[in-house]
Scaffold this motif. Structure first.
Motif, short mmCIF file in Angstrom:
data_model
loop_
_atom_site.label_atom_id
_atom_site.label_comp_id
_atom_site.label_asym_id
_atom_site.label_seq_id
_atom_site.Cartn_x
_atom_site.Cartn_y
_atom_site.Cartn_z
N GLU A 103 26.04 -30.20 47.82
CA GLU A 103 27.07 -31.16 48.27
C GLU A 103 27.01 -32.45 47.43
N THR A 159 37.80 -30.10 48.00
CA THR A 159 36.53 -29.40 48.14
C THR A 159 36.49 -28.66 49.49
N TYR A 213 32.09 -24.34 47.85
CA TYR A 213 30.63 -24.40 47.72
C TYR A 213 29.90 -24.05 49.01
N THR A 214 28.62 -23.73 48.85
CA THR A 214 27.73 -23.55 49.99
C THR A 214 26.46 -24.36 49.73
N THR A 215 25.90 -24.90 50.80
CA THR A 215 24.70 -25.72 50.67
C THR A 215 23.88 -25.59 51.94
N ASN A 239 33.59 -26.66 51.94
CA ASN A 239 32.28 -26.11 52.27
C ASN A 239 32.51 -24.79 53.00
N LYS A 244 31.52 -24.15 56.57
CA LYS A 244 32.10 -24.96 57.65
C LYS A 244 33.61 -24.93 57.69
N GLY A 284 26.65 -22.74 44.62
CA GLY A 284 25.78 -22.61 45.79
C GLY A 284 24.35 -22.87 45.38
#
Ligand SMILES: Cc1cc2nc3c(=O)[nH]c(=O)nc-3n(C[C@H](O)[C@H](O)[C@H](O)COP(=O)(O)O)c2cc1C
Length: 157
Positions: free
Chosen positions: A15, A30, A7-9, A32, A35, A51
């Motif tokens: 998140e 999970t 995912y991206t946030t 990110n 990061k 996202g």
């Protein structure tokens, strides 16, 4: 074999959704994308990707990851989700179709927009200006839909 959520946030809504998804599965990892490094996909039978939308677009890190790994992703059970706050349903649909490769959308067993949060405390001045002037929103809004998250998770079990 377990589930991987990539995912991206920006401000944490995605998140939050990922944490709610986590609770609904037994074996889940999970990542990110902004990061952490994504592990090889061979250990995972299911891959969930999600996202958020800013100015009509999802994070480019997410879209390029999917383009690069498309053929491998098409061999997995796939779930796709977004957090997006546009009030017009047809725009949301357009944003979804632009955020994911068409072949992946056709292949995915679960597809959903979970809702959104607009938290003025987390926005910079420009973002606050855009939200007030363009989106005509004057106060923070918290509109993540847990029912949609549960439905989405059920389709992937
Ligand atoms: C500056 C700004 C621009 C946004 N632009 C859009 C947009 O074009 N379309 C949309 O559907 N949502 C838009 N949103 C809503 C976000 O997608 C929503 O806040 C989402 O919950 C953010 O998720 P995140 O905190 O995980 O990044 C925007 C939000 C902000 C703060």
């Amino acid at each position: 074999m377990s589930i991987l959520i990539i995912y991206t946030t920006k401000h944490g809504t995605v998140e939050k959704s990922v944490n709610q998804l986590r609770e609904r599965f037994k074996e889940v990892e999970t990542v990110n994308l902004l990061k952490e490094k994504v592990p090889g996909l061979s250990d995972y039978s299911t891959v969930i990707m999600g996202g958020s939308i800013y100015m009509g677009r999802a994070q480019k890190e997410l879209t390029s990851y999917m383009e690069i790994h498309l053929e491998t992703l098409l061999t997995k059970k796939v779930g796709l989700f977004l957090c997006a706050g546009h009030p017009d349903k047809s725009i949301i649909e357009e944003e979804f179709n632009q955020s994911f490769p068409k072949r992946l959308i056709d292949h995915a067993v679960a597809k959903e927009v979970f809702g959104y949060e607009l938290d003025f405390a987390k926005m910079n001045m420009l973002e606050r200006f855009i939200i007030k002037k363009v989106h005509k929103v004057k106060e923070s809004q918290f509109k993540l839909d847990e029912t949609k998250i549960t439905h989405f998770a059920n389709k992937l079990r």
